[in-house]
Design an enzyme around this catalytic site. Sequence first.
Site, mmCIF file in Angstrom:
data_model
loop_
_atom_site.group_PDB
_atom_site.id
_atom_site.type_symbol
_atom_site.label_atom_id
_atom_site.label_comp_id
_atom_site.label_asym_id
_atom_site.label_seq_id
_atom_site.Cartn_x
_atom_site.Cartn_y
_atom_site.Cartn_z
ATOM 1 N N ASP A 184 -6.198 1.279 -4.486
ATOM 2 C CA ASP A 184 -7.138 1.415 -3.386
ATOM 3 C C ASP A 184 -6.688 2.562 -2.496
ATOM 4 O O ASP A 184 -5.515 2.636 -2.120
ATOM 5 C CB ASP A 184 -7.219 0.116 -2.574
ATOM 6 C CG ASP A 184 -8.265 0.198 -1.470
ATOM 7 O OD1 ASP A 184 -9.325 0.799 -1.720
ATOM 8 O OD2 ASP A 184 -8.019 -0.333 -0.367
ATOM 9 N N GLU A 270 -11.883 2.354 -7.537
ATOM 10 C CA GLU A 270 -13.240 2.128 -7.061
ATOM 11 C C GLU A 270 -14.021 3.429 -7.135
ATOM 12 O O GLU A 270 -13.512 4.501 -6.777
ATOM 13 C CB GLU A 270 -13.201 1.612 -5.622
ATOM 14 C CG GLU A 270 -14.479 0.949 -5.158
ATOM 15 C CD GLU A 270 -14.313 0.261 -3.820
ATOM 16 O OE1 GLU A 270 -15.260 -0.405 -3.366
ATOM 17 O OE2 GLU A 270 -13.233 0.395 -3.218
ATOM 18 N N CYS A 326 -8.809 -17.375 -3.389
ATOM 19 C CA CYS A 326 -9.794 -18.430 -3.656
ATOM 20 C C CYS A 326 -11.197 -17.909 -3.899
ATOM 21 O O CYS A 326 -12.087 -18.670 -4.295
ATOM 22 C CB CYS A 326 -9.819 -19.422 -2.494
ATOM 23 S SG CYS A 326 -10.437 -18.715 -0.946
ATOM 24 N N CYS A 342 -7.908 -16.233 5.564
ATOM 25 C CA CYS A 342 -9.047 -16.798 4.849
ATOM 26 C C CYS A 342 -9.399 -18.159 5.448
ATOM 27 O O CYS A 342 -8.534 -19.050 5.544
ATOM 28 C CB CYS A 342 -8.720 -16.937 3.365
ATOM 29 S SG CYS A 342 -10.039 -17.706 2.394
ATOM 30 N N CYS A 345 -8.831 -21.038 2.249
ATOM 31 C CA CYS A 345 -7.508 -21.424 1.745
ATOM 32 C C CYS A 345 -6.389 -21.165 2.747
ATOM 33 O O CYS A 345 -5.218 -21.418 2.439
ATOM 34 C CB CYS A 345 -7.211 -20.720 0.430
ATOM 35 S SG CYS A 345 -7.071 -18.927 0.586
ATOM 36 N N ASP A 352 -5.665 -3.996 2.616
ATOM 37 C CA ASP A 352 -5.590 -3.009 1.545
ATOM 38 C C ASP A 352 -5.022 -3.599 0.257
ATOM 39 O O ASP A 352 -5.534 -3.325 -0.838
ATOM 40 C CB ASP A 352 -4.737 -1.825 1.997
ATOM 41 C CG ASP A 352 -5.341 -1.114 3.206
ATOM 42 O OD1 ASP A 352 -6.571 -1.037 3.263
ATOM 43 O OD2 ASP A 352 -4.574 -0.659 4.078
#
Length: 410
Positions: A184, A270, A326, A342, A345, A352
């Site tokens: 990335d 990407e 998750c 999150c 979870c 990144d």
Amino acid sequence: MRAYKYRTYPNPEQRVLIEKHFGCSRHVYNWALSEKDKHYKETGKSLSKRQLQDRLVASKKDDKEWLTDVNSQSLLASLANLDTAFTNFFQGRAQFPKFKSKYSGWQSFQCPQHVTVDFEASAINLPKLKGIKAKLHRPFSGKVKTVTVKRSPSGKYFASVLVDDGVVDPAPATIERENTVGLDVGLTEFLIDSKGNKTENPRILKASLVRLAMEQKILARKKKGSANRSKQKRKVSIIHEKIANRRYDFTHQATANLADKSHATTFAVEDLNIKGMIKNRKLARAIQDAGWGMFLTTLEYKCRWNGKNLIRIGRFHPSSKLCNCCGYKMEAMPLSVREWQCPNCQSVNDRDINAACNIRDIGLADSLGCSDCIKSSPVAISVSAGATAKGVESSQRGSQEAPTKAASAA
């Protein structure tokens, strides 16, 4: 085909003849573009390259005898370049061809035939230009196809030698999960991989902005057309050239560490819409300074040379918003958020590194030919990606089990 770029040092007589080649090649290109445009407006049809060649030969005998001072193959190469420009335009790869200016930074011409490179004498021999001194720091073996002579805005001369060396690229390695790394790119850190390694962004342009602004202010105060303005313009060009060279060096070092020295055999990246991203006036300079496009292009051909794989995933995948543990998707993720927890979870994700892991998993899913339901859940991807060595049948069996696991994870 491989190209080798060498710095050349022509003497004053050779410089005069090289400048004639620049001017004549540019004139033929602009003349051919004007002829095609005028003929299309009059008849509604386009002129072919053969018709332009016949008109060029006739004009050299009548009103353009000065074109005989340069290599005729270089003039025909200009017509071939114009034909390629129109092909790219009609196929949607480029804009409509524009006229070339003698005041633009780079000037060039091509020699497609009768070219030799003498490594013992450190010289390049071109038609009507024999014994041009060059720094031949990289030897090669093979047939020389084309030599492109260029002059940089700072006044330096280069020769780019295209060689057919007959070397066949090695077969790509088998895609395996344990040897796959997601990459990335960013602005705070230039490169982040799925293993947690980060490469600092050098910000090459930013380090030279003060000096560049000072020299450009001096240039703006010089009288147009004066000799002092030309000297100052060259100083500004030298600063830009140094910035470009530093970025070029950094890009090659970063890609060499991945494609040449890394044990990974597959890289997932990407497919970024860089042209669209630089329309953001607040980030345009930083994005262009990072040189993402150059990095991805260089990494692609170095992977091909070393028998490694480069997987590009779609630009619309929510790599940053998706929890890699998750599969929970955040509704919004501003650029100011570098770490987030999150809600599902309770795992704390580095923005990144989490994106790099998602890019790796989605790239593996694409390479395995899994369905969209697998690509939507990193948990299912991690289960199915382990079936790489077992073949397509195992991956299809993992794709059938994925919806149940993705629903339970959600």
